[in-house]
Design an enzyme around this catalytic site. Structure first.
Site, short mmCIF file in Angstrom:
data_model
loop_
_atom_site.label_atom_id
_atom_site.label_comp_id
_atom_site.label_asym_id
_atom_site.label_seq_id
_atom_site.Cartn_x
_atom_site.Cartn_y
_atom_site.Cartn_z
N CYS A 43 0.85 -1.18 0.00
CA CYS A 43 0.00 0.00 0.00
C CYS A 43 0.89 1.24 0.00
CB CYS A 43 -0.93 0.01 1.22
SG CYS A 43 -0.05 0.12 2.80
N HIS A 85 -0.37 -5.65 19.49
CA HIS A 85 0.10 -5.25 18.17
C HIS A 85 0.79 -3.89 18.27
CE1 HIS A 85 -0.02 -3.90 13.96
NE2 HIS A 85 -0.22 -5.16 13.61
N GLU A 114 0.98 -1.32 16.42
CA GLU A 114 0.18 -0.14 16.11
C GLU A 114 -0.75 0.23 17.27
OE1 GLU A 114 -3.53 1.18 13.34
OE2 GLU A 114 -2.08 -0.18 12.40
N SER A 155 -1.44 -8.48 10.55
CA SER A 155 -2.86 -8.49 10.88
C SER A 155 -3.73 -8.38 9.63
CB SER A 155 -3.18 -7.33 11.84
OG SER A 155 -4.55 -7.27 12.14
#
Length: 402
Positions: A66, A185, A187, A318
């Site tokens: 991305c 995680h 993030e 994820s």
């Protein structure tokens, strides 16, 4: 801590960088050579379909790197180019892809060691260069590195930063942030560090548990035991679930995040009435466009007549795991692998079933004409997808000859 004030101060520092160093063209050529694929470009141009022998490939129409990942990797490469002799660290994996992280190691980028589950920054010295990965870093880590006099290169994805802004808005008006994500995680660890009071819910089931507690009360001790690792220090479910705001880990399933938001909205309407909803609930759209596009493409792909699906991406990714979930929910046999090395020798594949440890499947490729769906997570280079396809084609040609 006033995280907004800290960020403003950090961003104005001459030791903080997030826009590159002027080596973009040179680095872009390097990245194209290392990560892009002529085969994948041909498949895209051919309507995301490819046939070789009796193997038909159906490629998802959105997959792979991305924009946020491309930006982070490019900035990490630029950092090495701009600081050719300096010691460079990174606080975590740049992205969840083993080949990309290994490439950084080859470029002498050192990963902050983890000792007994805790990052050890003792080896970082003033003047060292430290890269913050695409997932971001906690505000406490940023503060430590800034105070130590490090040069900070911030590759945090802007979509992640957008979530940070949302939880800071919650904090400003004394709302508890309900974060849809995985508490361990990278993030979500970073996002929660910018929040005030927070509670992390993994899925719709946990969200229903919380909403039931809001409406009916319950066993406080059981609640705290359930969310012991997923809430802010001093969290009190009887006090801190009166005003809530919704946020999310950007790589979670879009549909589930939306369901969780609507569930909390309905719960607050039921508890306090529609006229007082805004006093008790707020929600901002923090669903990542790239995550949404890849999930939507996967939802379209699984409607096709597929014999099986290969999902390519890091095992700790994820967003890749959620792509696999979509295939499984639609009854398609799915194999999650992180590289072409997982295929072979012979007709065997080492893959990671959903929420399980990796295992080996024998005779996974049927001995007949087959249609295989292919997708990859947002951290997976096209070159890796090409390597997987070539391994499949080679395996089928061997099987055909024999």
């Amino acid at each position: 801590m006033d995280t907004r004030a800290f960020k403003r101060s950090l961003h104005s520092s001459e030791n903080y960088h997030r826009k590159g160093f002027g080596h973009g063209e040179e680095v872009n050529q390097q990245l194209q050579g290392e990560y892009q694929s002529s085969l994948i470009q041909q498949i895209r141009a051919n309507g995301y379909r490819w046939q070789q022998g009796d193997v038909t490939i159906r490629l998802a129409e959105a997959f792979g790197f991305c924009w946020g990942v491309e930006r982070a990797v490019a900035l990490a490469y630029e950092t090495r180019t701009h600081f050719p002799t300096e010691r460079i660290w990174i606080t975590n994996e740049i992205i969840h892809n083993p080949s990309v992280n290994e490439r950084l190691r080859q470029m002498a980028v050192e990963f902050i060691p983890v000792v007994n589950g805790v990052k050890d920054f003792s080896g970082v010295r003033p003047g060292d260069v430290v890269i913050l990965p695409a997932f971001g870093a906690s505000v406490q880590e940023m503060q430590l590195l800034n105070e130590r006099g490090c040069t900070i290169v911030d590759t945090t994805c802007p979509w992640v930063s957008k979530v940070w802004h949302s939880v800071e808005k919650h904090k400003k008006v004394s709302f508890t942030s309900i974060i849809h994500g995985k508490y361990n995680h990278e993030e979500t660890i970073a996002t929660s560090s910018f929040a005030g009071t927070y509670l992390i819910v993994l899925n719709l089931e946990e969200a229903r548990y919380v909403c039931d507690y809001i409406l009916h009360g319950g066993d406080r001790a059981a609640f705290m035991a359930k969310f012991a690792k997923a809430c802010s220090p001093g969290f009190d479910p009887d006090r801190d679930l009166v005003r809530v705001g919704i946020a999310n880990q950007t790589t979670m399933l879009k549909g589930e995040t939306e369901q969780i938001g609507k569930l909390f909205e309905r719960t607050m309407i039921q508890k306090y009435g529609p006229d007082r909803l805004n006093e008790h609930f707020m929600s901002f759209n923090t669903i990542c466009d790239a995550t949404q596009e890849r999930q939507d493409a996967m939802l379209s792909l699984v409607k096709e007549p597929l014999d099986l699906m290969v999902v390519i991406g890091g095992y700790n990714s994820s967003n890749t795991t959620h792509l696999q979930e979509i295939a499984i929910e639609h009854g398609i046999p799915s194999y999650h692998i992180d590289s072409a090395d997982r295929i072979g020798p012979g007709n065997r594949i080492e893959h990671k079933p959903l929420h399980q440890n990796p295992t080996v499947a024998e005779n996974w490729l049927p001995d007949r004409p087959i249609t295989i769906g292919i997708t990859s997570g947002a951290s997976t280079p096209d070159k890796v997808v090409e390597e997987v396809l070539n391994k499949i084609f080679a395996l089928r040609s061997v099987a055909t000859v024999s």
